[in-house]
Design an enzyme around this catalytic site. Sequence first.
Site, PDB file in Angstrom:
ATOM      1  N   GLU A   1      39.243 -90.452 119.215  1.00 33.34           N
ATOM      2  CA  GLU A   1      39.914 -89.503 118.311  1.00 33.34           C
ATOM      3  C   GLU A   1      41.335 -89.110 118.712  1.00 33.34           C
ATOM      4  OE1 GLU A   1      37.135 -86.251 117.919  1.00 33.34           O
ATOM      5  OE2 GLU A   1      35.697 -87.493 116.855  1.00 33.34           O
TER       6      GLU A   1
ATOM      7  N   GLU B   1      29.114 -94.342 114.625  1.00 39.71           N
ATOM      8  CA  GLU B   1      28.418 -93.042 114.603  1.00 39.71           C
ATOM      9  C   GLU B   1      27.954 -92.726 113.185  1.00 39.71           C
ATOM     10  OE1 GLU B   1      30.678 -89.917 116.502  1.00 39.71           O
ATOM     11  OE2 GLU B   1      31.466 -91.267 118.019  1.00 39.71           O
TER      12      GLU B   1
HETATM   13  C1  GLA Z   1      32.319 -87.102 117.344  1.00 38.15           C
HETATM   14  C2  GLA Z   1      32.013 -87.658 118.730  1.00 38.15           C
HETATM   15  C3  GLA Z   1      30.548 -87.772 118.980  1.00 38.15           C
HETATM   16  C4  GLA Z   1      29.800 -86.574 118.487  1.00 38.15           C
HETATM   17  C5  GLA Z   1      30.115 -86.321 117.045  1.00 38.15           C
HETATM   18  C6  GLA Z   1      29.384 -85.131 116.514  1.00 38.15           C
HETATM   19  O1  GLA Z   1      32.197 -88.001 116.357  1.00 38.15           O
HETATM   20  O2  GLA Z   1      32.607 -88.900 118.969  1.00 38.15           O
HETATM   21  O3  GLA Z   1      30.333 -87.910 120.357  1.00 38.15           O
HETATM   22  O4  GLA Z   1      30.122 -85.453 119.269  1.00 38.15           O
HETATM   23  O5  GLA Z   1      31.489 -86.052 116.966  1.00 38.15           O
HETATM   24  O6  GLA Z   1      28.226 -84.885 117.140  1.00 38.15           O
END
Ligand code: GLA
Length: 373
Positions: free
Chosen positions: A161, A266
């Site tokens: 991020e 994710e």
């Molecule tokens: C982000 C992070 C993850 C997790 C999600 C929400 O996407 O990369 O590790 O913390 O947020 O749970």
Amino acid sequence: MRIHLLIVMIVMSCCTTSCKAGQINTSDSSLKERLGNKFLIGVALNTAQASGRDTCAIGLIKKHFNSIVAENCMKSEVIHPEENRYDFTRADQFVKFGEDNGMAIIGHCLIWHSQLAPWFCIDSKGRNVSPEILKQRMKDHIHTIVNRYKGRIKGWDVVNEAILEDGSYRKTKFYEILGEEYIPLAFQYAHEADPEAELYYNDYGMQVSGRRNGVVKLINSLKKRGIQVDAIGMQAHIGLDYPDLEEFEKSIQAFASTGAKVMITEWDMSALPTINKGANISDTVAYQKLLNPYPKALPDSISRKWNKRMGDFFHLFIKHADVITRVTVWGLSDGDSWKNDWPVKGRRDYPLFFDREYRPKPFIRELLSQKDQ
Ligand code: GLA
């Protein structure tokens, strides 16, 4: 004592019921059999699962998934809570679980501004450390962790991020102190520690064109400098009304154009309405209803919409299986999901492949019953 016993019995009976409801039919086909020739199919593991406590979940995880990622136990606040103290307890369990079950193990994440160990970027007086000290801390952190699992972890989310929606760099402490250079440095340290490990850049909201362009620019510049980046991770925390499938596809194509592979890292899809943070609702009951509209079960109409859209995304990933090397879902069953507590606590959401009783959602059943395409 009696009360304790009663509580234990109640808890046990709840678990038994849930496991039975989601009983695994060993004759059914599995996601990994179904998708194994296309990409790895992964799941984020929580500590109850990695440690073996959540026996209900473990059978399903072993049956359906051939890759795992650490949901929280490798984030700096957990694995490196103080400058001179690492805590590998949970990360070791997680890696062992993957090895015992022959899975591709993904480490998440080495450098991230959130869930960051509080000491990482500051001195004892709370002031930012110098660039030299931060570089040394990053190097120690990355070398120690990557080296511990050298040869056992397939790939690492090295930086998480870092790019904003307008394509500029997120103004994190790492950026404040080291500027853009903190990203190549993180990749360099990870490569030094395990030259065989794959290295990934990971981010959310990747369908947004500004971020898409910013990430492409970043990866191209790293590659031009000879820095290894094997894949770009698209988190894919999506909703019923975002993102647009076509914009998401454009990003898959743009990321693949850098020569890096693409991973869906994710994936989950909230079934709840997107909350407009500026909503001004004075009636608390109405507000609760808006925040948590399905406290008992998902209405059929929403469930159908959710399943259709998840299926659409899955087919998009299959369509691009030449560049997508892994699809990972962010948790196993609805009860496990972070979405129940975000962006507001205590909502009942329905974002994952399996429901709270470990039953596969209709789009998963459909996928399992389809002939290869
Ligand atoms: C982000 C992070 C993850 C997790 C999600 C929400 O996407 O990369 O590790 O913390 O947020 O749970």
